[in-house]
Design a protein around this motif. Structure first.
Motif, PDB file in Angstrom:
ATOM      1  N   ALA A 180      -3.757   3.598  -7.314  1.00  0.00           N
ATOM      2  CA  ALA A 180      -4.727   2.654  -6.326  1.00  0.00           C
ATOM      3  C   ALA A 180      -4.300   1.262  -6.364  1.00  0.00           C
ATOM      4  O   ALA A 180      -4.403   0.574  -5.427  1.00  0.00           O
ATOM      5  CB  ALA A 180      -6.083   2.964  -6.544  1.00  0.00           C
ATOM      6  N   GLU A 181      -4.283   0.675  -7.596  1.00  0.00           N
ATOM      7  CA  GLU A 181      -4.100  -0.445  -7.926  1.00  0.00           C
ATOM      8  C   GLU A 181      -2.752  -1.086  -7.351  1.00  0.00           C
ATOM      9  O   GLU A 181      -2.821  -2.103  -6.707  1.00  0.00           O
ATOM     10  CB  GLU A 181      -4.092  -0.927  -9.432  1.00  0.00           C
ATOM     11  CG  GLU A 181      -5.412  -0.935  -9.991  1.00  0.00           C
ATOM     12  CD  GLU A 181      -5.208  -1.025 -11.145  1.00  0.00           C
ATOM     13  OE1 GLU A 181      -4.543  -1.582 -12.028  1.00  0.00           O
ATOM     14  OE2 GLU A 181      -6.513  -0.949 -11.948  1.00  0.00           O
ATOM     15  N   THR A 182      -1.771  -0.104  -7.433  1.00  0.00           N
ATOM     16  CA  THR A 182      -0.492  -0.490  -6.925  1.00  0.00           C
ATOM     17  C   THR A 182      -0.333  -0.388  -5.643  1.00  0.00           C
ATOM     18  O   THR A 182       0.190  -1.329  -4.996  1.00  0.00           O
ATOM     19  CB  THR A 182       0.466   0.569  -7.457  1.00  0.00           C
ATOM     20  OG1 THR A 182       0.740   0.912  -8.878  1.00  0.00           O
ATOM     21  CG2 THR A 182       1.940   0.492  -6.739  1.00  0.00           C
TER      22      THR A 182
ATOM     23  N   ARG B   3      -2.055   6.859 -14.800  1.00  0.00           N
ATOM     24  CA  ARG B   3      -3.522   7.212 -14.359  1.00  0.00           C
ATOM     25  C   ARG B   3      -3.500   7.033 -12.774  1.00  0.00           C
ATOM     26  O   ARG B   3      -3.030   6.068 -12.092  1.00  0.00           O
ATOM     27  CB  ARG B   3      -4.626   6.553 -15.073  1.00  0.00           C
ATOM     28  CG  ARG B   3      -4.634   6.757 -16.535  1.00  0.00           C
ATOM     29  CD  ARG B   3      -5.686   6.097 -17.168  1.00  0.00           C
ATOM     30  NE  ARG B   3      -6.281   4.858 -16.597  1.00  0.00           N
ATOM     31  CZ  ARG B   3      -6.196   3.630 -17.205  1.00  0.00           C
ATOM     32  NH1 ARG B   3      -5.183   3.295 -18.263  1.00  0.00           N
ATOM     33  NH2 ARG B   3      -6.420   2.410 -16.577  1.00  0.00           N
TER      34      ARG B   3
ATOM     35  N   ASP C 244      -6.027   5.586 -11.135  1.00  0.00           N
ATOM     36  CA  ASP C 244      -6.506   4.258 -10.783  1.00  0.00           C
ATOM     37  C   ASP C 244      -5.205   3.157 -10.556  1.00  0.00           C
ATOM     38  O   ASP C 244      -5.277   2.324  -9.846  1.00  0.00           O
ATOM     39  CB  ASP C 244      -7.421   3.740 -11.514  1.00  0.00           C
ATOM     40  CG  ASP C 244      -7.241   3.785 -12.981  1.00  0.00           C
ATOM     41  OD1 ASP C 244      -6.281   4.377 -13.532  1.00  0.00           O
ATOM     42  OD2 ASP C 244      -7.991   3.181 -13.789  1.00  0.00           O
ATOM     43  N   THR C 245      -4.362   3.494 -11.537  1.00  0.00           N
ATOM     44  CA  THR C 245      -3.359   2.644 -11.477  1.00  0.00           C
ATOM     45  C   THR C 245      -2.522   2.623 -10.078  1.00  0.00           C
ATOM     46  O   THR C 245      -1.914   1.831  -9.593  1.00  0.00           O
ATOM     47  CB  THR C 245      -2.405   2.990 -12.774  1.00  0.00           C
ATOM     48  OG1 THR C 245      -2.918   2.681 -13.803  1.00  0.00           O
ATOM     49  CG2 THR C 245      -0.968   2.073 -12.638  1.00  0.00           C
TER      50      THR C 245
ATOM     51  N   ILE D 251      -2.953  -0.891  -3.633  1.00  0.00           N
ATOM     52  CA  ILE D 251      -3.740  -2.429  -3.238  1.00  0.00           C
ATOM     53  C   ILE D 251      -2.702  -3.745  -3.261  1.00  0.00           C
ATOM     54  O   ILE D 251      -2.583  -4.595  -2.297  1.00  0.00           O
ATOM     55  CB  ILE D 251      -4.950  -2.653  -3.911  1.00  0.00           C
ATOM     56  CG1 ILE D 251      -6.106  -1.464  -3.393  1.00  0.00           C
ATOM     57  CG2 ILE D 251      -5.793  -3.689  -3.565  1.00  0.00           C
ATOM     58  CD1 ILE D 251      -7.240  -1.162  -4.269  1.00  0.00           C
ATOM     59  N   ARG D 252      -2.150  -3.916  -4.284  1.00  0.00           N
ATOM     60  CA  ARG D 252      -1.109  -4.983  -4.602  1.00  0.00           C
ATOM     61  C   ARG D 252      -0.295  -5.024  -3.545  1.00  0.00           C
ATOM     62  O   ARG D 252       0.263  -6.029  -2.826  1.00  0.00           O
ATOM     63  CB  ARG D 252      -0.750  -4.745  -6.014  1.00  0.00           C
ATOM     64  CG  ARG D 252      -1.693  -5.090  -7.001  1.00  0.00           C
ATOM     65  CD  ARG D 252      -1.048  -4.928  -8.176  1.00  0.00           C
ATOM     66  NE  ARG D 252      -2.255  -5.309  -9.469  1.00  0.00           N
ATOM     67  CZ  ARG D 252      -1.968  -5.628 -10.543  1.00  0.00           C
ATOM     68  NH1 ARG D 252      -0.707  -5.095 -11.053  1.00  0.00           N
ATOM     69  NH2 ARG D 252      -2.823  -5.772 -11.496  1.00  0.00           N
TER      70      ARG D 252
END
Length: 81
Positions: A62-64, A57, A59-60, A66-67
């Protein structure tokens, strides 16, 4: 804390030349951040391919990102001071 003359002569004998300890520190930090940036690029590329193939997805992704930015910033804070 600087090295004593005995420690400095032992260092010079160990490295076999006139390389300073700061040079080794720079080499290790360069390798660390080079590997870290390669890992970040590979991770983002894999996440993007997953989004393109609709197996991951958005949003995943985007999370990646950011991390990875947080990982790089923390590494800079703790190791490159």
């Amino acid at each position: 804390m600087s090295m004593t003359s005995a420690q400095q002569s032992a260092w010079n004998a160990g490295v076999g030349g006139n390389a300073a300890p700061a040079d080794l520190n720079l080499l290790i930090l360069g390798c660390l951040f080079g590997c870290l940036l390669l890992f970040a690029a590979w991770s983002l590329l894999q996440a993007y391919r997953g989004v393109k193939n609709k197996t991951v997805r958005m949003d995943t992704l985007a999370e990646t990102a950011i991390r990875l930015v947080l990982l790089i910033l923390l590494s800079l804070f703790f190791y490159a001071h």
